[in-house]
Design a protein around this motif. Structure first.
Motif, PDB file in Angstrom:
ATOM      1  N   THR A  28       0.844  -1.197   0.000  1.00 14.34           N
ATOM      2  CA  THR A  28       0.000   0.000   0.000  1.00 14.34           C
ATOM      3  C   THR A  28       0.879   1.247   0.000  1.00 14.34           C
ATOM      4  O   THR A  28       1.972   1.258   0.561  1.00 14.34           O
ATOM      5  CB  THR A  28      -0.936   0.054   1.235  1.00 14.34           C
ATOM      6  N   ILE A  29       0.358   2.276  -0.641  1.00 20.83           N
ATOM      7  CA  ILE A  29       1.002   3.592  -0.645  1.00 20.83           C
ATOM      8  C   ILE A  29      -0.054   4.610  -0.256  1.00 20.83           C
ATOM      9  O   ILE A  29      -1.149   4.626  -0.833  1.00 20.83           O
ATOM     10  CB  ILE A  29       1.590   3.934  -2.025  1.00 20.83           C
ATOM     11  N   VAL A  30       0.271   5.441   0.712  1.00 20.62           N
ATOM     12  CA  VAL A  30      -0.640   6.504   1.146  1.00 20.62           C
ATOM     13  C   VAL A  30       0.098   7.829   1.042  1.00 20.62           C
ATOM     14  O   VAL A  30       1.172   7.993   1.628  1.00 20.62           O
ATOM     15  CB  VAL A  30      -1.125   6.284   2.597  1.00 20.62           C
ATOM     16  N   ASN A  31      -0.465   8.750   0.277  1.00 19.91           N
ATOM     17  CA  ASN A  31       0.136  10.068   0.097  1.00 19.91           C
ATOM     18  C   ASN A  31      -0.646  11.118   0.879  1.00 19.91           C
ATOM     19  O   ASN A  31      -1.868  11.041   0.981  1.00 19.91           O
ATOM     20  CB  ASN A  31       0.116  10.469  -1.386  1.00 19.91           C
ATOM     21  N   THR A  32       0.068  12.106   1.391  1.00 19.74           N
ATOM     22  CA  THR A  32      -0.599  13.242   2.021  1.00 19.74           C
ATOM     23  C   THR A  32      -0.869  14.298   0.963  1.00 19.74           C
ATOM     24  O   THR A  32       0.037  14.995   0.516  1.00 19.74           O
ATOM     25  CB  THR A  32       0.251  13.833   3.158  1.00 19.74           C
ATOM     26  N   GLY A  44      -2.947  -1.529  -9.345  1.00 17.17           N
ATOM     27  CA  GLY A  44      -3.966  -2.375  -8.732  1.00 17.17           C
ATOM     28  C   GLY A  44      -3.819  -3.840  -9.109  1.00 17.17           C
ATOM     29  O   GLY A  44      -4.028  -4.739  -8.282  1.00 17.17           O
ATOM     30  N   LYS A  45      -3.439  -4.102 -10.346  1.00 15.55           N
ATOM     31  CA  LYS A  45      -3.289  -5.490 -10.812  1.00 15.55           C
ATOM     32  C   LYS A  45      -2.156  -6.227 -10.102  1.00 15.55           C
ATOM     33  O   LYS A  45      -2.093  -7.461 -10.138  1.00 15.55           O
ATOM     34  CB  LYS A  45      -3.061  -5.510 -12.318  1.00 15.55           C
ATOM     35  N   TYR A  46      -1.283  -5.472  -9.449  1.00 15.00           N
ATOM     36  CA  TYR A  46      -0.198  -6.073  -8.677  1.00 15.00           C
ATOM     37  C   TYR A  46      -0.537  -6.153  -7.185  1.00 15.00           C
ATOM     38  O   TYR A  46       0.343  -6.414  -6.368  1.00 15.00           O
ATOM     39  CB  TYR A  46       1.086  -5.267  -8.840  1.00 15.00           C
ATOM     40  N   ASN A  47      -1.808  -5.916  -6.853  1.00 10.67           N
ATOM     41  CA  ASN A  47      -2.253  -5.913  -5.458  1.00 10.67           C
ATOM     42  C   ASN A  47      -1.583  -4.797  -4.657  1.00 10.67           C
ATOM     43  O   ASN A  47      -1.312  -4.935  -3.470  1.00 10.67           O
ATOM     44  CB  ASN A  47      -2.000  -7.266  -4.787  1.00 10.67           C
ATOM     45  N   ILE A  48      -1.305  -3.684  -5.333  1.00  8.90           N
ATOM     46  CA  ILE A  48      -0.771  -2.491  -4.671  1.00  8.90           C
ATOM     47  C   ILE A  48      -1.858  -1.424  -4.701  1.00  8.90           C
ATOM     48  O   ILE A  48      -2.271  -0.976  -5.777  1.00  8.90           O
ATOM     49  CB  ILE A  48       0.500  -1.977  -5.369  1.00  8.90           C
ATOM     50  N   ARG A  49      -2.343  -1.059  -3.517  1.00 10.95           N
ATOM     51  CA  ARG A  49      -3.381  -0.029  -3.417  1.00 10.95           C
ATOM     52  C   ARG A  49      -2.732   1.318  -3.104  1.00 10.95           C
ATOM     53  O   ARG A  49      -1.852   1.403  -2.242  1.00 10.95           O
ATOM     54  CB  ARG A  49      -4.396  -0.394  -2.336  1.00 10.95           C
ATOM     55  N   VAL A  50      -3.189   2.356  -3.800  1.00  9.31           N
ATOM     56  CA  VAL A  50      -2.619   3.690  -3.636  1.00  9.31           C
ATOM     57  C   VAL A  50      -3.748   4.664  -3.331  1.00  9.31           C
ATOM     58  O   VAL A  50      -4.710   4.778  -4.107  1.00  9.31           O
ATOM     59  CB  VAL A  50      -1.866   4.145  -4.904  1.00  9.31           C
ATOM     60  N   ASN A  51      -3.646   5.353  -2.211  1.00  6.09           N
ATOM     61  CA  ASN A  51      -4.695   6.271  -1.771  1.00  6.09           C
ATOM     62  C   ASN A  51      -4.091   7.533  -1.177  1.00  6.09           C
ATOM     63  O   ASN A  51      -2.911   7.564  -0.819  1.00  6.09           O
ATOM     64  CB  ASN A  51      -5.585   5.593  -0.722  1.00  6.09           C
TER      65      ASN A  51
END
Length: 250
Positions: free
Chosen positions: A132-136, A170-177
């Protein structure tokens, strides 16, 4: 034990996130530019009983620093499962009042750092089966403000970048929000005059600005499995600041 990298980790929202993820049992790598400050906070955290915490001084707007950060993360944590891209700066002013150096610095820290940090770590996430990646970002990336042209533009870039990254990874099961706070009670904001702080409080439907701890909880939600189907979202943490049409009370 999950492993997380947090940028801008030594103050405000980043420090609150560091403490929360440690409390949740994650292994945390903190990074920020000031070595002395970071080492001092690291020592404080270890004295509180947190063993799985590390610090590495870096300027995440510079490629060579991010590469060194990547190498250190691989050495001490053998990879990362999540990133909180929290490093950021602010500058005000109308467009014609903004210096080119200030514009470039804002985009380097607020946008380019996300590009670089994600670029250097996403390959590991792909090979490791996800992350997962979360950006401010900011409510200022979703809407305009008076006298904040450069900041609106930079955070607007982050608001749209998350959508492209969500589609690609997303296809790599990496969620970015993204988290999108309004004015937040960080040490930097609380350095404003009391009348300015109160003006922001009164403009909010809750009659107060958000806290770093509240933003950290949103970061944790988006970084953890609790948000399993959230991908490409811009989560506002504003107390309802943006729900008003702008029409007067009737």
């Amino acid at each position: 034990m999950k492993r997380i990298l947090i940028t801008g980790a030594t103050s405000g929202m980043g420090l609150s996130a560091t403490e929360l993820f440690l409390e949740k049992g994650w292994k945390v790598l903190m990074t920020a530019r000031n070595h002395q400050t970071g080492v001092g906070i690291l020592q404080d955290l270890k004295e509180k009983g947190f063993e799985h915490v590390f610090f590495f001084a870096s300027d995440v707007s510079k490629q060579q620093d991010v590469k060194a950060l990547h190498d250190y993360a691989m050495k001490v944590m053998n990879g990362v499962d999540s990133i909180i891209n929290n490093a950021g700066v602010w500058t005000g002013g109308m467009l014609h009042e903004t210096d080119e150096d200030d514009w470039d610095r804002l985009f380097s820290v607020d946008v380019k750092s996300i590009f670089l940090t994600s670029k250097y770590f996403v390959s590991y996430m792909i090979e490791n089966g996800g992350g997962t990646i979360v950006n401010t970002a900011s409510v200022s990336g979703l809407h305009g403000d008076y006298n904040m042209a450069a900041y609106n533009a930079a955070k607007g870039a982050v608001v749209n970048l998350v959508k492209a990254m969500a589609l690609d990874y997303g296809k790599y099961n990496i969620r970015v929000n993204n988290v999108c706070p309004s004015a937040c009670a960080t040490p930097m904001f609380l350095a404003n005059p009391k009348e300015v702080i109160e003006m922001f409080n009164q403009a909010n439907p809750l009659k107060r600005i958000c806290t770093p701890e509240e933003v950290a909880k949103a970061m944790y939600f988006l970084a953890s499995d609790e948000s399993g189907s959230c991908n490409g979202i811009n989560l506002e943490i504003s107390g309802g600041l943006n729900v008003h049409t702008g029409q007067p009370v009737q």
